[in-house]
Design a protein around this motif. Structure first.
Motif, PDB file in Angstrom:
ATOM      1  N   LYS A 135       0.792  -1.067   0.006  1.00 13.87           N
ATOM      2  CA  LYS A 135       0.016  -0.112   0.007  1.00 13.87           C
ATOM      3  C   LYS A 135       0.738   1.381  -0.082  1.00 13.87           C
ATOM      4  N   ALA A 136       0.197   2.383  -0.515  1.00 14.10           N
ATOM      5  CA  ALA A 136       1.325   3.582  -0.416  1.00 14.10           C
ATOM      6  C   ALA A 136       1.380   3.913   0.774  1.00 14.10           C
ATOM      7  N   GLY A 137       2.957   4.264   0.997  1.00 15.88           N
ATOM      8  CA  GLY A 137       3.522   4.800   2.159  1.00 15.88           C
ATOM      9  C   GLY A 137       3.921   3.550   3.045  1.00 15.88           C
ATOM     10  N   GLN A 138       3.684   2.223   2.642  1.00 20.80           N
ATOM     11  CA  GLN A 138       3.977   1.548   3.654  1.00 20.80           C
ATOM     12  C   GLN A 138       5.119   0.404   3.189  1.00 20.80           C
ATOM     13  N   GLY A 139       6.020   0.916   2.186  1.00 19.01           N
ATOM     14  CA  GLY A 139       7.153   0.115   1.890  1.00 19.01           C
ATOM     15  C   GLY A 139       8.185  -0.065   3.268  1.00 19.01           C
ATOM     16  N   LEU A 140       8.878  -1.048   3.199  1.00 15.51           N
ATOM     17  CA  LEU A 140       9.837  -1.328   4.159  1.00 15.51           C
ATOM     18  C   LEU A 140      11.180  -0.346   4.238  1.00 15.51           C
ATOM     19  N   ALA A 141      11.081   0.499   5.382  1.00 12.80           N
ATOM     20  CA  ALA A 141      12.264   1.531   5.592  1.00 12.80           C
ATOM     21  C   ALA A 141      13.738   0.703   5.310  1.00 12.80           C
ATOM     22  N   ILE A 142      14.496   1.224   4.664  1.00 20.31           N
ATOM     23  CA  ILE A 142      16.121   0.609   4.501  1.00 20.31           C
ATOM     24  C   ILE A 142      16.994   1.497   4.850  1.00 20.31           C
ATOM     25  N   GLU A 143      17.861   1.162   5.777  1.00 21.62           N
ATOM     26  CA  GLU A 143      18.882   1.846   6.164  1.00 21.62           C
ATOM     27  C   GLU A 143      20.019   1.584   5.237  1.00 21.62           C
ATOM     28  N   ARG A 144      20.391   2.788   4.239  1.00 17.85           N
ATOM     29  CA  ARG A 144      21.671   2.598   3.401  1.00 17.85           C
ATOM     30  C   ARG A 144      22.386   4.138   3.538  1.00 17.85           C
ATOM     31  N   ARG A 145      23.610   3.925   3.199  1.00 20.59           N
ATOM     32  CA  ARG A 145      24.297   5.078   2.978  1.00 20.59           C
ATOM     33  C   ARG A 145      23.725   6.335   2.614  1.00 20.59           C
ATOM     34  N   GLY A 146      23.604   7.510   3.242  1.00 19.27           N
ATOM     35  CA  GLY A 146      22.999   8.701   2.912  1.00 19.27           C
ATOM     36  C   GLY A 146      21.514   8.820   3.769  1.00 19.27           C
ATOM     37  N   THR A 147      21.312   7.881   4.185  1.00 16.86           N
ATOM     38  CA  THR A 147      19.969   7.877   5.049  1.00 16.86           C
ATOM     39  C   THR A 147      19.865   9.321   6.025  1.00 16.86           C
ATOM     40  N   ARG A 148      20.825   9.195   6.623  1.00 17.09           N
ATOM     41  CA  ARG A 148      21.090  10.456   7.730  1.00 17.09           C
ATOM     42  C   ARG A 148      21.240  11.521   7.164  1.00 17.09           C
ATOM     43  N   ASN A 149      21.563  11.837   5.789  1.00 15.75           N
ATOM     44  CA  ASN A 149      21.457  13.072   5.035  1.00 15.75           C
ATOM     45  C   ASN A 149      20.093  13.411   4.354  1.00 15.75           C
ATOM     46  N   GLY A 150      19.042  12.499   5.072  1.00 12.26           N
ATOM     47  CA  GLY A 150      17.783  13.199   4.270  1.00 12.26           C
ATOM     48  C   GLY A 150      17.271  12.232   3.202  1.00 12.26           C
ATOM     49  N   HIS A 151      18.004  11.217   2.908  1.00 13.54           N
ATOM     50  CA  HIS A 151      17.784  10.139   2.003  1.00 13.54           C
ATOM     51  C   HIS A 151      16.946   9.025   2.611  1.00 13.54           C
ATOM     52  N   GLN A 152      15.715   8.798   1.892  1.00 12.24           N
ATOM     53  CA  GLN A 152      14.844   7.765   2.375  1.00 12.24           C
ATOM     54  C   GLN A 152      14.829   6.732   1.289  1.00 12.24           C
ATOM     55  N   TYR A 153      14.914   5.351   1.838  1.00 13.28           N
ATOM     56  CA  TYR A 153      14.851   4.289   1.042  1.00 13.28           C
ATOM     57  C   TYR A 153      13.709   3.354   1.428  1.00 13.28           C
ATOM     58  N   HIS A 154      12.502   3.009   0.653  1.00 17.28           N
ATOM     59  CA  HIS A 154      11.681   2.131   0.835  1.00 17.28           C
ATOM     60  C   HIS A 154      11.871   1.038  -0.008  1.00 17.28           C
ATOM     61  N   LEU A 155      11.693  -0.181   0.314  1.00 21.86           N
ATOM     62  CA  LEU A 155      11.963  -1.571  -0.364  1.00 21.86           C
ATOM     63  C   LEU A 155      10.402  -1.781  -0.582  1.00 21.86           C
ATOM     64  N   LEU A 156      10.056  -1.979  -1.992  1.00 18.17           N
ATOM     65  CA  LEU A 156       8.525  -2.166  -2.255  1.00 18.17           C
ATOM     66  C   LEU A 156       8.583  -3.672  -2.494  1.00 18.17           C
ATOM     67  N   GLY A 157       9.230  -4.328  -2.723  1.00 17.67           N
ATOM     68  CA  GLY A 157       8.755  -5.817  -2.805  1.00 17.67           C
ATOM     69  C   GLY A 157      10.492  -6.424  -3.015  1.00 17.67           C
ATOM     70  N   HIS A 158      10.105  -7.864  -3.165  1.00 13.38           N
ATOM     71  CA  HIS A 158      11.327  -8.802  -3.338  1.00 13.38           C
ATOM     72  C   HIS A 158      11.009  -9.878  -3.993  1.00 13.38           C
TER      73      HIS A 158
END
Length: 213
Positions: free
Chosen positions: A100-123
């Motif tokens: 569902k919209a906005g419910q992707g799994l949040a992933i910690e990657r380089r850049g996350t602390r600098n305001g970069h957001q990563y959401h895994l939508l599937g696998h």
């Protein structure tokens, strides 16, 4: 199981794929076609070997009729495969991941602390698959002087949804706006070089061989 013709569908592959009642017929038809092509046989060759007319075989391969058990036995014998092989596609497990919209799994990657957001939508990529596919929704919301560069196995596809970014791949820079896409070898260093217009949202689809990760 009688050899019943499906009226009104003709050769439309979308109609065949989307008709729930005939998924078995479609699966059988695809297997028959695949085995015939693998053996290098024409429709006439296989029809003659199985004791069928060319028209009947074409209807079976296109999933527009339900072949009888006797017909399936004739086809399997002509193709040199067990009858059960013709049901393989139908019996294989097919997975789907719905997010569902906005419910992707949040992933910690380089850049996350600098305001970069990563959401895994599937696998996609169970143990029987040689390829793993990971779709991400990436959002860049804060300016930073530090931009992470990534380097990993496989291929990556980017599609810009919002904002404007200068994206680096190896020694080349690409100014990307909504609707722009970039497909590249992910083994080369890549990542955002300049955040030109915030916020920036884009899809990133990464695929890589399972045995190399």
């Amino acid at each position: 199981m009688s050899e019943t013709r499906r009226s009104g569908l003709g050769q439309d592959p979308h109609a065949l794929s989307g008709t729930r009642d005939y998924l078995l017929e479609v699966a059988i038809g695809r297997e028959v076609h695949a085995f015939r092509a693998k053996l290098g046989l024409t429709v006439s060759d296989l029809a003659a070997a199985a004791g069928l007319s060319n028209g009947m075989l074409s209807k079976i391969e296109n999933g527009v009729i339900s072949p009888s058990l006797a017909t399936l036995q004739s086809l399997s014998s002509a193709l040199g495969v067990p009858v059960t092989a013709l049901f393989r596609r139908f019996e294989e497990r097919r997975d789907a991941v719905f997010v569902k919209a906005g419910q992707g799994l949040a992933i910690e990657r380089r850049g996350t602390r600098n305001g970069h957001q990563y959401h895994l939508l599937g696998h996609s990529g169970d143990r029987s698959s040689r390829v793993v596919v990971e779709p991400y929704m990436i959002t860049l919301t804060a300016e930073s002087d530090v931009f992470p560069l990534f380097q990993h196995d496989g291929l990556e596809f980017l599609y810009i949804l919002e904002g404007e970014v200068t994206y680096r791949h190896a020694d080349k820079l690409y100014v990307m706006q909504p609707g722009d896409s970039l497909f590249f070898d992910a083994d080369a260093p890549h990542g955002p070089e300049e955040l030109r217009q915030l916020p920036i949202r884009f899809l990133s689809i990464i695929s890589y061989p399972r045995d190399e990760r």
